[in-house]
Design an enzyme around this catalytic site. Structure first.
Site, mmCIF file in Angstrom:
data_model
loop_
_atom_site.group_PDB
_atom_site.id
_atom_site.type_symbol
_atom_site.label_atom_id
_atom_site.label_comp_id
_atom_site.label_asym_id
_atom_site.label_seq_id
_atom_site.Cartn_x
_atom_site.Cartn_y
_atom_site.Cartn_z
ATOM 1 N N HIS A 49 0.851 -1.190 0.000
ATOM 2 C CA HIS A 49 0.000 0.000 0.000
ATOM 3 C C HIS A 49 0.888 1.241 0.000
ATOM 4 O O HIS A 49 2.104 1.151 0.190
ATOM 5 C CB HIS A 49 -0.930 0.011 1.220
ATOM 6 C CG HIS A 49 -0.215 -0.004 2.537
ATOM 7 N ND1 HIS A 49 -0.165 -1.101 3.360
ATOM 8 C CD2 HIS A 49 0.517 0.950 3.152
ATOM 9 C CE1 HIS A 49 0.559 -0.822 4.420
ATOM 10 N NE2 HIS A 49 0.996 0.419 4.325
HETATM 11 C C1 T46 Z 1 2.569 0.649 7.036
HETATM 12 C C2 T46 Z 1 3.397 -0.563 7.266
HETATM 13 C C3 T46 Z 1 4.858 -0.238 7.428
HETATM 14 C C4 T46 Z 1 -4.759 -0.533 13.193
HETATM 15 O O1 T46 Z 1 -5.910 -0.750 13.605
HETATM 16 N N1 T46 Z 1 -4.027 0.497 13.740
HETATM 17 C C5 T46 Z 1 -2.765 0.769 13.330
HETATM 18 O O2 T46 Z 1 -2.128 1.710 13.854
HETATM 19 C C6 T46 Z 1 -2.192 -0.031 12.288
HETATM 20 C C7 T46 Z 1 -0.782 0.256 11.791
HETATM 21 C C8 T46 Z 1 -2.936 -1.041 11.749
HETATM 22 N N2 T46 Z 1 -4.195 -1.287 12.205
HETATM 23 C C9 T46 Z 1 -4.958 -2.408 11.658
HETATM 24 C C10 T46 Z 1 -5.336 -2.281 10.187
HETATM 25 C C11 T46 Z 1 -5.417 -3.720 9.735
HETATM 26 O O3 T46 Z 1 -6.697 -4.231 10.023
HETATM 27 O O4 T46 Z 1 -4.152 -3.584 11.749
HETATM 28 C C12 T46 Z 1 -4.410 -4.445 10.646
HETATM 29 C C13 T46 Z 1 -3.106 -4.791 9.949
HETATM 30 O O5 T46 Z 1 -2.623 -3.619 9.253
HETATM 31 P P1 T46 Z 1 -1.970 -3.699 7.812
HETATM 32 O O6 T46 Z 1 -2.524 -4.826 7.042
HETATM 33 O O7 T46 Z 1 -2.053 -2.321 7.194
HETATM 34 O O8 T46 Z 1 -0.455 -4.025 8.210
HETATM 35 P P2 T46 Z 1 0.849 -3.894 7.323
HETATM 36 O O9 T46 Z 1 1.935 -4.552 8.067
HETATM 37 O O10 T46 Z 1 0.599 -4.349 5.924
HETATM 38 O O11 T46 Z 1 1.153 -2.312 7.257
HETATM 39 C C14 T46 Z 1 1.568 -1.641 8.424
HETATM 40 C C15 T46 Z 1 0.826 -0.311 8.566
HETATM 41 O O12 T46 Z 1 -0.597 -0.558 8.559
HETATM 42 C C16 T46 Z 1 1.140 0.629 7.424
HETATM 43 O O13 T46 Z 1 0.685 1.925 7.732
HETATM 44 O O14 T46 Z 1 3.014 1.593 6.394
HETATM 45 O O15 T46 Z 1 2.962 -1.379 8.366
#
Ligand code: T46
Length: 131
Positions: A49
């Site tokens: 993303h």
């Molecule tokens: C990024 C990379 C480096 C939350 O509810 N609060 C939060 O502060 C974060 C970061 C995530 N979430 C929830 C959203 C999703 O339902 O946690 C779940 C997993 O997040 P995501 O699939 O976006 O995780 P990554 O590892 O793909 O991405 C994360 C960060 O979301 C993103 O901002 O830049 O790490």
């Protein structure tokens, strides 16, 4: 694409090392949120993303994290494997993270969590960059 690394300030003595990050001194933004990713799996990449406005600093505290950065014009790959090295993940940079098992990635973010700030579709990201 210039790799936006930051060598973190380190204070070392016989007891070990202490790294410091202060908003606007060491990184160019306010820190409103801190999160970390741990218990990673080598076969489960993350990211895929870009953020519309969020700016972040990522530090691999344990293990290894290979990050692919793409600003829509250029793509580069970096390895995060040192706790005194930070990578700025700027707004409008598509990023993909490939971890070693059981790594820890600490992230300092410029704003609160907001799903509306994410662009999770690569074609939509390219359209936004070229708009
Ligand atoms: C990024 C990379 C480096 C939350 O509810 N609060 C939060 O502060 C974060 C970061 C995530 N979430 C929830 C959203 C999703 O339902 O946690 C779940 C997993 O997040 P995501 O699939 O976006 O995780 P990554 O590892 O793909 O991405 C994360 C960060 O979301 C993103 O901002 O830049 O790490």
């Amino acid at each position: 694409m210039k790799i936006p690394f930051i060598n973190l300030r380190n204070i070392s003595d016989p007891r070990g090392n202490l790294a410091v990050i202060e908003a606007f001194k060491d990184i160019p933004f306010e820190i409103k949120r801190v999160y970390y990713i741990y218990g990673t799996k080598g076969n489960q990449p993350r990211g895929f993303h870009a953020h519309k406005t969020l700016r972040q600093l990522a530090i691999c505290l344990k293990g290894k994290c290979r990050v692919i950065l793409n600003n829509g014009r250029e793509k580069t790959e970096v390895m995060l494997d040192k706790p005194d090295m930070g990578l700025i993940i700027d707004k409008m940079v598509w990023h993909e993270m490939y971890f070693e098992d059981d790594s820890i990635l600490l992230v300092l973010a410029s704003d609160y969590y907001n799903e509306d700030d994410y662009i999770r579709n690569f074609n939509e990201f390219i359209e936004c960059v070229n708009r």
